[in-house]
Design a protein around this motif. Structure first.
Motif, PDB file in Angstrom:
ATOM      1  N   ARG A 162      -6.291  -4.144  25.476  1.00  0.00           N
ATOM      2  CA  ARG A 162      -5.198  -5.098  25.269  1.00  0.00           C
ATOM      3  C   ARG A 162      -5.230  -5.667  23.849  1.00  0.00           C
ATOM      4  O   ARG A 162      -4.172  -5.892  23.239  1.00  0.00           O
ATOM      5  CB  ARG A 162      -5.268  -6.205  26.316  1.00  0.00           C
ATOM      6  N   THR A 163      -6.421  -5.880  23.315  1.00  0.00           N
ATOM      7  CA  THR A 163      -6.541  -6.338  21.925  1.00  0.00           C
ATOM      8  C   THR A 163      -6.010  -5.275  20.972  1.00  0.00           C
ATOM      9  O   THR A 163      -5.231  -5.569  20.054  1.00  0.00           O
ATOM     10  CB  THR A 163      -8.018  -6.650  21.591  1.00  0.00           C
ATOM     11  N   ASN A 198      -3.869  -2.849  21.590  1.00  0.00           N
ATOM     12  CA  ASN A 198      -2.415  -2.718  21.720  1.00  0.00           C
ATOM     13  C   ASN A 198      -1.672  -3.839  21.007  1.00  0.00           C
ATOM     14  O   ASN A 198      -0.629  -3.615  20.378  1.00  0.00           O
ATOM     15  CB  ASN A 198      -2.026  -2.703  23.202  1.00  0.00           C
ATOM     16  N   ASP A 199      -2.190  -5.059  21.097  1.00  0.00           N
ATOM     17  CA  ASP A 199      -1.504  -6.178  20.464  1.00  0.00           C
ATOM     18  C   ASP A 199      -1.563  -6.070  18.944  1.00  0.00           C
ATOM     19  O   ASP A 199      -0.590  -6.382  18.250  1.00  0.00           O
ATOM     20  CB  ASP A 199      -2.120  -7.501  20.923  1.00  0.00           C
ATOM     21  N   ILE A 200      -2.693  -5.610  18.414  1.00  0.00           N
ATOM     22  CA  ILE A 200      -2.842  -5.470  16.965  1.00  0.00           C
ATOM     23  C   ILE A 200      -1.866  -4.435  16.415  1.00  0.00           C
ATOM     24  O   ILE A 200      -1.230  -4.650  15.380  1.00  0.00           O
ATOM     25  CB  ILE A 200      -4.284  -5.085  16.604  1.00  0.00           C
ATOM     26  N   TYR A 219       0.815  -2.620  18.212  1.00  0.00           N
ATOM     27  CA  TYR A 219       2.151  -2.409  18.758  1.00  0.00           C
ATOM     28  C   TYR A 219       3.014  -3.660  18.823  1.00  0.00           C
ATOM     29  O   TYR A 219       4.217  -3.556  19.048  1.00  0.00           O
ATOM     30  CB  TYR A 219       2.058  -1.795  20.160  1.00  0.00           C
ATOM     31  N   ASN A 220       2.429  -4.832  18.645  1.00  0.00           N
ATOM     32  CA  ASN A 220       3.217  -6.062  18.686  1.00  0.00           C
ATOM     33  C   ASN A 220       3.808  -6.316  17.299  1.00  0.00           C
ATOM     34  O   ASN A 220       3.158  -6.843  16.406  1.00  0.00           O
ATOM     35  CB  ASN A 220       2.329  -7.237  19.114  1.00  0.00           C
ATOM     36  N   GLU A 221       5.057  -5.921  17.122  1.00  0.00           N
ATOM     37  CA  GLU A 221       5.697  -6.018  15.810  1.00  0.00           C
ATOM     38  C   GLU A 221       6.739  -7.138  15.769  1.00  0.00           C
ATOM     39  O   GLU A 221       7.735  -7.046  15.049  1.00  0.00           O
ATOM     40  CB  GLU A 221       6.330  -4.679  15.447  1.00  0.00           C
ATOM     41  N   LYS A 222       6.486  -8.220  16.503  1.00  0.00           N
ATOM     42  CA  LYS A 222       7.429  -9.348  16.484  1.00  0.00           C
ATOM     43  C   LYS A 222       7.436 -10.042  15.130  1.00  0.00           C
ATOM     44  O   LYS A 222       8.351 -10.758  14.784  1.00  0.00           O
ATOM     45  CB  LYS A 222       7.070 -10.337  17.592  1.00  0.00           C
ATOM     46  N   ARG A 247       4.345  -1.364  11.145  1.00  0.00           N
ATOM     47  CA  ARG A 247       3.372  -0.522  11.852  1.00  0.00           C
ATOM     48  C   ARG A 247       2.650   0.435  10.898  1.00  0.00           C
ATOM     49  O   ARG A 247       1.439   0.667  11.044  1.00  0.00           O
ATOM     50  CB  ARG A 247       4.116   0.257  12.942  1.00  0.00           C
ATOM     51  N   ASP A 290      -2.459  -9.385   9.995  1.00  0.00           N
ATOM     52  CA  ASP A 290      -2.419  -8.046  10.578  1.00  0.00           C
ATOM     53  C   ASP A 290      -3.327  -7.080   9.829  1.00  0.00           C
ATOM     54  O   ASP A 290      -3.977  -6.224  10.441  1.00  0.00           O
ATOM     55  CB  ASP A 290      -0.983  -7.513  10.594  1.00  0.00           C
ATOM     56  N   HIS A 336      -6.822  -7.976  10.996  1.00  0.00           N
ATOM     57  CA  HIS A 336      -7.065  -7.574  12.385  1.00  0.00           C
ATOM     58  C   HIS A 336      -7.243  -6.063  12.498  1.00  0.00           C
ATOM     59  O   HIS A 336      -8.151  -5.575  13.194  1.00  0.00           O
ATOM     60  CB  HIS A 336      -5.909  -8.023  13.278  1.00  0.00           C
TER      61      HIS A 336
END
Length: 210
Positions: free
Chosen positions: A75-76, A78-80, A82-85, A90, A181, A184
Motif C-alpha cells: 500500500r505504501t 502504490n501510494d508513492i 500511483y497517487n497523482e493527485k 509519474r 515525491d 519518497h
C-alpha cells in the motif's frame, strides 16, 4: 537444486547466467528461499498481496509469508507511485526509483523503473543514458538532474541528502509536494532494492518466440 540452512530452510541455487548489465529489457527474478506455493495461498495472503496478480511473482510469494508486513509495504508502494493527485509526474517518480536502483546495483528494479520512466516520459534515450553511463551522466533537463542527484544522495546514505538538494529541486521548479515525491520514491526503493538484493537474483530477459 537446493541446500538446507542451519534453521532448516531450503536455499535454492539456480542454474542460469545472472544478468550483469543495466537494461530496460524485462528481466525475471528468482528467490534463494522457497516462495509460498500458489495453491497454499489463503484469503489472508491475498489481502497481503493487495493485487491478486502479484501471486504470479516469486518475490511477492516469498514476502507474503508475512502478509501483514507485505500489505503495509504494498500500500505504501502504490501510494508513492500511483497517487497523482498532486506533486511529481509519474515519470519522475519512476526516474527517482531508477536512480536509486542504478546506485545500489539492483538490476531487476532498475529495469522495471527505467522502463516505466521511459514509457511515461517518452524519453528513452535520456533514461538509457542513466543506465549506461551512470547517475552522473549529463541530463539536459534541470528537473531530471535535480531528481537524480537527490535520489543518489538518499541512496548512498540518507545523511548525504541535505538542504542543497532541496534547493536544487526547488530551483528546478518543483513545489513541496513534488519534492516529497522525489524523497519518497528514492527512500522507498533504497530500502526495497536492498531487501530484494538479499533474497534472490535477476534472470535474463525472455528469448522472443520464433
Amino acid at each position: 537444486m537446493s541446500d538446507s540452512t542451519a534453521t532448516g530452510e531450503q536455499v535454492v541455487r539456480h542454474d542460469f547466467d545472472v544478468p550483469n548489465v543495466f537494461t530496460q529489457a524485462q528481466l525475471g527474478w528468482e528467490a534463494w528461499l522457497e516462495p509460498l506455493p500458489i495453491d497454499e495461498l489463503t484469503e489472508r495472503h491475498y489481502d497481503g498481496l493487495v493485487d491478486k496478480g502479484r501471486a504470479n511473482s516469486p518475490y511477492f510469494r516469498l514476502l507474503v509469508r508475512d502478509p501483514d508486513i507485505l500489505g503495509a509495504r504494498t500500500r505504501t508502494d502504490n501510494d508513492i507511485f500511483y497517487n497523482e493527485k498532486g506533486g511529481l509526474p509519474r515519470a519522475q517518480r519512476e526516474l527517482s526509483a531508477a536512480a536509486a536502483s542504478r546506485t545500489n546495483g539492483c538490476l531487476f528494479c532498475a529495469s522495471v523503473h527505467s522502463r516505466f520512466a521511459s514509457q511515461k516520459s517518452k524519453r528513452p534515450d535520456d533514461v538509457q543514458r542513466l543506465l549506461d553511463a551512470g547517475t552522473s551522466a549529463p541530463q539536459s533537463d534541470p528537473q531530471w538532474r535535480a531528481t537524480i542527484d537527490a535520489s543518489v544522495a538518499l541512496t548512498k546514505t540518507p545523511g548525504e541528502f541535505g538542504a542543497e538538494h532541496v534547493r536544487q529541486l526547488r530551483e528546478a521548479g518543483l513545489d513541496d509536494l513534488a519534492i516529497a515525491d522525489v524523497i519518497h520514491g528514492a527512500a522507498f526503493f533504497n530500502w526495497a532494492n536492498r531487501l530484494m538484493l538479499s533474497l534472490g537474483e535477476p534472470t535474463p530477459p525472455a528469448t522472443p518466440a520464433g
